[in-house]
Design a protein around this motif. Structure first.
Motif, PDB file in Angstrom:
ATOM      1  N   ASP A 100       0.855  -1.189   0.000  1.00  0.00           N
ATOM      2  CA  ASP A 100       0.000   0.000   0.000  1.00  0.00           C
ATOM      3  C   ASP A 100       0.894   1.243   0.000  1.00  0.00           C
ATOM      4  OD1 ASP A 100      -1.827   2.002   0.422  1.00  0.00           O
ATOM      5  OD2 ASP A 100      -2.476   1.318   2.401  1.00  0.00           O
ATOM      6  N   SER A 101       0.917   1.957  -1.117  1.00  0.00           N
ATOM      7  CA  SER A 101       1.763   3.154  -1.227  1.00  0.00           C
ATOM      8  C   SER A 101       1.146   4.362  -0.532  1.00  0.00           C
ATOM      9  CB  SER A 101       2.003   3.497  -2.695  1.00  0.00           C
ATOM     10  OG  SER A 101       0.803   3.935  -3.319  1.00  0.00           O
ATOM     11  N   ASN A 102      -0.196   4.329  -0.353  1.00  0.00           N
ATOM     12  CA  ASN A 102      -0.926   5.479   0.201  1.00  0.00           C
ATOM     13  C   ASN A 102      -0.671   6.742  -0.618  1.00  0.00           C
ATOM     14  OD1 ASN A 102      -2.831   5.244   2.342  1.00  0.00           O
ATOM     15  ND2 ASN A 102      -1.206   4.483   3.671  1.00  0.00           N
ATOM     16  N   ILE A 103      -0.508   6.543  -1.920  1.00  0.00           N
ATOM     17  CA  ILE A 103      -0.286   7.659  -2.852  1.00  0.00           C
ATOM     18  C   ILE A 103      -1.234   7.517  -4.041  1.00  0.00           C
ATOM     19  CG2 ILE A 103       1.304   8.589  -4.583  1.00  0.00           C
ATOM     20  CD1 ILE A 103       2.164   9.551  -1.965  1.00  0.00           C
ATOM     21  N   VAL A 104      -1.948   8.586  -4.368  1.00  0.00           N
ATOM     22  CA  VAL A 104      -2.671   8.663  -5.645  1.00  0.00           C
ATOM     23  C   VAL A 104      -1.720   9.320  -6.624  1.00  0.00           C
ATOM     24  CG1 VAL A 104      -4.649   9.601  -6.878  1.00  0.00           C
ATOM     25  CG2 VAL A 104      -4.915   8.815  -4.510  1.00  0.00           C
ATOM     26  N   ALA A 105      -1.249   8.579  -7.618  1.00  0.00           N
ATOM     27  CA  ALA A 105      -0.163   9.055  -8.476  1.00  0.00           C
ATOM     28  C   ALA A 105      -0.646   9.871  -9.667  1.00  0.00           C
ATOM     29  CB  ALA A 105       0.667   7.874  -8.975  1.00  0.00           C
ATOM     30  N   ARG A 106      -1.839   9.560 -10.171  1.00  0.00           N
ATOM     31  CA  ARG A 106      -2.314  10.208 -11.396  1.00  0.00           C
ATOM     32  C   ARG A 106      -3.803  10.514 -11.273  1.00  0.00           C
ATOM     33  NH1 ARG A 106       0.591   5.764 -12.110  1.00  0.00           N
ATOM     34  NH2 ARG A 106       2.638   5.920 -13.145  1.00  0.00           N
ATOM     35  N   ALA A 107      -4.276  11.396 -12.136  1.00  0.00           N
ATOM     36  CA  ALA A 107      -5.695  11.773 -12.080  1.00  0.00           C
ATOM     37  C   ALA A 107      -6.598  10.574 -12.333  1.00  0.00           C
ATOM     38  CB  ALA A 107      -5.974  12.873 -13.106  1.00  0.00           C
ATOM     39  N   GLU A 108      -6.171   9.660 -13.232  1.00  0.00           N
ATOM     40  CA  GLU A 108      -7.006   8.504 -13.549  1.00  0.00           C
ATOM     41  C   GLU A 108      -7.003   7.457 -12.434  1.00  0.00           C
ATOM     42  OE1 GLU A 108      -3.137   8.039 -16.018  1.00  0.00           O
ATOM     43  OE2 GLU A 108      -4.467   9.650 -15.331  1.00  0.00           O
ATOM     44  N   PRO A 168      -1.664  17.084  -8.328  1.00  0.00           N
ATOM     45  CA  PRO A 168      -0.375  16.474  -8.719  1.00  0.00           C
ATOM     46  C   PRO A 168       0.724  16.617  -7.673  1.00  0.00           C
ATOM     47  CG  PRO A 168      -1.328  17.684 -10.558  1.00  0.00           C
ATOM     48  CD  PRO A 168      -2.179  17.988  -9.362  1.00  0.00           C
ATOM     49  N   SER A 169       0.702  17.691  -6.894  1.00  0.00           N
ATOM     50  CA  SER A 169       1.763  17.891  -5.910  1.00  0.00           C
ATOM     51  C   SER A 169       1.784  16.798  -4.844  1.00  0.00           C
ATOM     52  CB  SER A 169       1.607  19.260  -5.244  1.00  0.00           C
ATOM     53  OG  SER A 169       0.376  19.338  -4.541  1.00  0.00           O
ATOM     54  N   GLN A 170       0.641  16.113  -4.655  1.00  0.00           N
ATOM     55  CA  GLN A 170       0.570  15.050  -3.653  1.00  0.00           C
ATOM     56  C   GLN A 170       1.447  13.858  -4.017  1.00  0.00           C
ATOM     57  OE1 GLN A 170      -3.611  14.178  -3.463  1.00  0.00           O
ATOM     58  NE2 GLN A 170      -4.135  16.073  -2.376  1.00  0.00           N
ATOM     59  N   ALA A 171       1.761  13.725  -5.322  1.00  0.00           N
ATOM     60  CA  ALA A 171       2.543  12.573  -5.784  1.00  0.00           C
ATOM     61  C   ALA A 171       4.003  12.931  -6.043  1.00  0.00           C
ATOM     62  CB  ALA A 171       1.915  11.993  -7.054  1.00  0.00           C
ATOM     63  N   LYS A 172       4.422  14.147  -5.669  1.00  0.00           N
ATOM     64  CA  LYS A 172       5.777  14.606  -5.982  1.00  0.00           C
ATOM     65  C   LYS A 172       6.840  13.651  -5.454  1.00  0.00           C
ATOM     66  CE  LYS A 172       8.952  18.514  -5.313  1.00  0.00           C
ATOM     67  NZ  LYS A 172      10.083  17.618  -5.062  1.00  0.00           N
ATOM     68  N   TRP A 173       6.751  13.272  -4.181  1.00  0.00           N
ATOM     69  CA  TRP A 173       7.795  12.454  -3.579  1.00  0.00           C
ATOM     70  C   TRP A 173       7.812  11.052  -4.160  1.00  0.00           C
ATOM     71  CZ3 TRP A 173      10.385  16.146  -1.846  1.00  0.00           C
ATOM     72  CH2 TRP A 173       9.783  17.231  -1.185  1.00  0.00           C
ATOM     73  N   PHE A 174       6.646  10.576  -4.572  1.00  0.00           N
ATOM     74  CA  PHE A 174       6.556   9.260  -5.197  1.00  0.00           C
ATOM     75  C   PHE A 174       7.295   9.245  -6.534  1.00  0.00           C
ATOM     76  CE2 PHE A 174       4.150   6.497  -8.187  1.00  0.00           C
ATOM     77  CZ  PHE A 174       4.432   5.267  -7.615  1.00  0.00           C
ATOM     78  N   PHE A 175       7.045  10.250  -7.376  1.00  0.00           N
ATOM     79  CA  PHE A 175       7.700  10.294  -8.685  1.00  0.00           C
ATOM     80  C   PHE A 175       9.184  10.635  -8.567  1.00  0.00           C
ATOM     81  CE2 PHE A 175       3.300  10.649 -10.275  1.00  0.00           C
ATOM     82  CZ  PHE A 175       3.357   9.646 -11.233  1.00  0.00           C
ATOM     83  N   ASP A 176       9.538  11.413  -7.568  1.00  0.00           N
ATOM     84  CA  ASP A 176      10.966  11.656  -7.316  1.00  0.00           C
ATOM     85  C   ASP A 176      11.675  10.341  -7.014  1.00  0.00           C
ATOM     86  OD1 ASP A 176      10.684  14.329  -7.746  1.00  0.00           O
ATOM     87  OD2 ASP A 176      10.730  14.913  -5.622  1.00  0.00           O
ATOM     88  N   PHE A 177      11.013   9.489  -6.239  1.00  0.00           N
ATOM     89  CA  PHE A 177      11.596   8.182  -5.922  1.00  0.00           C
ATOM     90  C   PHE A 177      11.732   7.331  -7.181  1.00  0.00           C
ATOM     91  CE2 PHE A 177      10.522   3.702  -5.301  1.00  0.00           C
ATOM     92  CZ  PHE A 177      11.654   3.283  -4.624  1.00  0.00           C
ATOM     93  N   LEU A 178      10.672   7.268  -8.006  1.00  0.00           N
ATOM     94  CA  LEU A 178      10.732   6.461  -9.231  1.00  0.00           C
ATOM     95  C   LEU A 178      11.874   6.914 -10.137  1.00  0.00           C
ATOM     96  CD1 LEU A 178       6.988   6.003 -10.315  1.00  0.00           C
ATOM     97  CD2 LEU A 178       8.417   4.450  -8.987  1.00  0.00           C
ATOM     98  N   ASN A 179      12.022   8.217 -10.303  1.00  0.00           N
ATOM     99  CA  ASN A 179      13.060   8.741 -11.189  1.00  0.00           C
ATOM    100  C   ASN A 179      14.455   8.494 -10.631  1.00  0.00           C
ATOM    101  OD1 ASN A 179      11.104   9.696 -12.970  1.00  0.00           O
ATOM    102  ND2 ASN A 179      10.953  11.675 -11.927  1.00  0.00           N
ATOM    103  N   LYS A 180      14.625   8.734  -9.350  1.00  0.00           N
ATOM    104  CA  LYS A 180      15.939   8.571  -8.737  1.00  0.00           C
ATOM    105  C   LYS A 180      16.359   7.112  -8.692  1.00  0.00           C
ATOM    106  CE  LYS A 180      18.570   9.835  -4.592  1.00  0.00           C
ATOM    107  NZ  LYS A 180      18.507  10.530  -3.279  1.00  0.00           N
ATOM    108  N   SER A 181      15.412   6.215  -8.453  1.00  0.00           N
ATOM    109  CA  SER A 181      15.728   4.798  -8.293  1.00  0.00           C
ATOM    110  C   SER A 181      15.545   3.992  -9.570  1.00  0.00           C
ATOM    111  CB  SER A 181      14.855   4.198  -7.187  1.00  0.00           C
ATOM    112  OG  SER A 181      15.036   4.874  -5.965  1.00  0.00           O
ATOM    113  N   CYS A 182      15.092   4.655 -10.648  1.00  0.00           N
ATOM    114  CA  CYS A 182      14.879   3.966 -11.933  1.00  0.00           C
ATOM    115  C   CYS A 182      13.919   2.781 -11.775  1.00  0.00           C
ATOM    116  CB  CYS A 182      16.196   3.493 -12.525  1.00  0.00           C
ATOM    117  SG  CYS A 182      17.347   4.823 -12.896  1.00  0.00           S
TER     118      CYS A 182
END
Length: 375
Positions: free
Chosen positions: A137-145, A155-169
């Motif tokens: 359970d990520s407890n993150i809504v990543a996208r509007a859909e 969108p700002s609610q998912a900032k840290w989630f996408f930062d993690f995806l990009n940094k960790s590939c």
């Protein structure tokens, strides 16, 4: 091998335990991860032993909140590397294969804790070189859909989630069976559904398990639906061999079906009559048994599919009330089935409360073999 991850929102309810058993048996899960258990280890250990899991690791709840558990069987090697209130990080291998990393997560629900969690997760290992997957359970809504109803997606609610995806590939694995994993379980205009539960992986891990697939099951006894990670994809269905069951002999209709199948076959070469009659009798018995004894299982499957359909279309009017009614009906079917196998197994040293249909089924088969001279 299957891995089950589920936010149970408390494991103290008997309906939740029953649902867990049915989820576990569906894909023979070698690993189970549960979040928000809200129960002490002593209670959870009783459930684990009844479900025949060999090993366990627990993160105790804080008061009556949170709590994590990880159960696994002996054919899975698990080394716990780190655990806390939001994560159980481990190294594991299945059937002696090369080790890989898996982090089972319960993302913090509070906004002021999300940044610290996702930033700390990115420092665990260099995922560009590691075989690493993340489940839970990520407890993150990543996208509007990923959301319907309630306050519009920000969108700002998912900032840290996408930062993690990009940094960790890391990439997100597809999950079949529905778009949303959580619902507030309200009806009509008040309903809110979101995709919160996810499976993430490094490219190295995805190349190692190219057929890996996520499957969303029906949400029962919790506002979250369980997700299954199938490392080798969906299992292929094999045609079952025909076996004559001794319980058929208790039914007069069985003899009638045999007579129909063994009826004279005109215009057939005498050397082929025996084989044709066997084939015809087998077909008659299979159809009769399916109609007579398979009704209970078909009803459970039909109800499950109906619940899944309604959960995938949460904005249909009266959806929530119908789902609740179907869940009650499904629980009654599961309980009836447990009673059925318990009675046939004739196990006196287990109380009825120890509901384990698969175990009772195995004992029944063992008794049947003994009674017919196979043991």
């Amino acid at each position: 091998m299957a891995m089950l991850a589920w936010n149970v929102r408390g494991l103290g309810n008997k309906d939740t335990v029953r649902a867990l058993k049915n989820f576990m048996f569906k894909f023979d899960s070698g690993i189970i991860f549960l979040s928000e258990t809200k129960q002490k280890m002593r209670y959870l250990e009783k459930i684990r032993m009844k479900m025949k899991y060999d090993n366990a690791h627990y993160v105790e709840p804080i008061g009556i909140a949170e709590g994590l558990l990880l159960w696994w069987k002996n054919d899975v090697k698990v080394s716990i590397l780190h655990s806390g209130k939001n994560i159980i990080d481990c190294e594991l291998s299945v059937n002696g294969e090369k080790e890989w990393f898996c982090s089972f997560i319960y993302g913090p629900p509070y906004e002021d804790e999300k940044q610290v969690f996702w930033e700390s997760l990115s420092t665990i290992r260099n995922s560009t070189q590691a075989k690493w997957c993340i489940v839970g359970d990520s407890n993150i809504v990543a996208r509007a859909e990923d959301k319907m109803g309630g306050v519009p997606f920000e969108p700002s609610q998912a900032k840290w989630f996408f930062d993690f995806l990009n940094k960790s590939c890391m990439i997100e694995l597809p999950i079949q069976g529905g778009m949303f994993t959580w619902s507030n379980q309200r009806s009509d205009d008040d309903v809110i559904v979101e995709k919160l539960d996810r499976i993430l992986s490094s490219l190295e891990w995805s190349e190692t398990f190219p057929r890996a697939l996520g499957v969303l099951d029906v949400a029962m006894a919790s506002d979250h639906a369980p997700i299954l990670l199938l490392l080798q994809g969906m299992p292929r269905r094999c045609k079952k061999d025909f076996k004559f069951e001794s319980k058929w002999l208790l039914e007069d209709e069985c003899f009638q079906e045999v007579e129909k199948g063994w009826a004279p076959i005109p215009q057939v070469n005498s050397s082929r009559i025996f084989g044709r009659k066997l084939k015809k009798t087998r077909s008659k018995l299979i159809k009769w048994s399916r109609d007579k004894f398979g009704k209970r299982r078909r009803s459970a499957e039909e109800i499950t599919e109906r619940i899944k359909l309604l959960q995938e279309n949460p904005l249909i009017r009266r959806t929530t009330n119908e789902v609740k009614e179907l869940k009650v009906e499904l629980n009654k079917i599961w309980e009836s089935e447990e009673r059925h196998w318990h009675q046939r197994a004739r196990v006196d040293w287990l109380k009825y409360g120890d509901r384990n249909t698969k175990f009772f089924h195995a004992i029944t088969l063992q008794n049947r073999r003994a009674n017919t001279g196979y043991l």
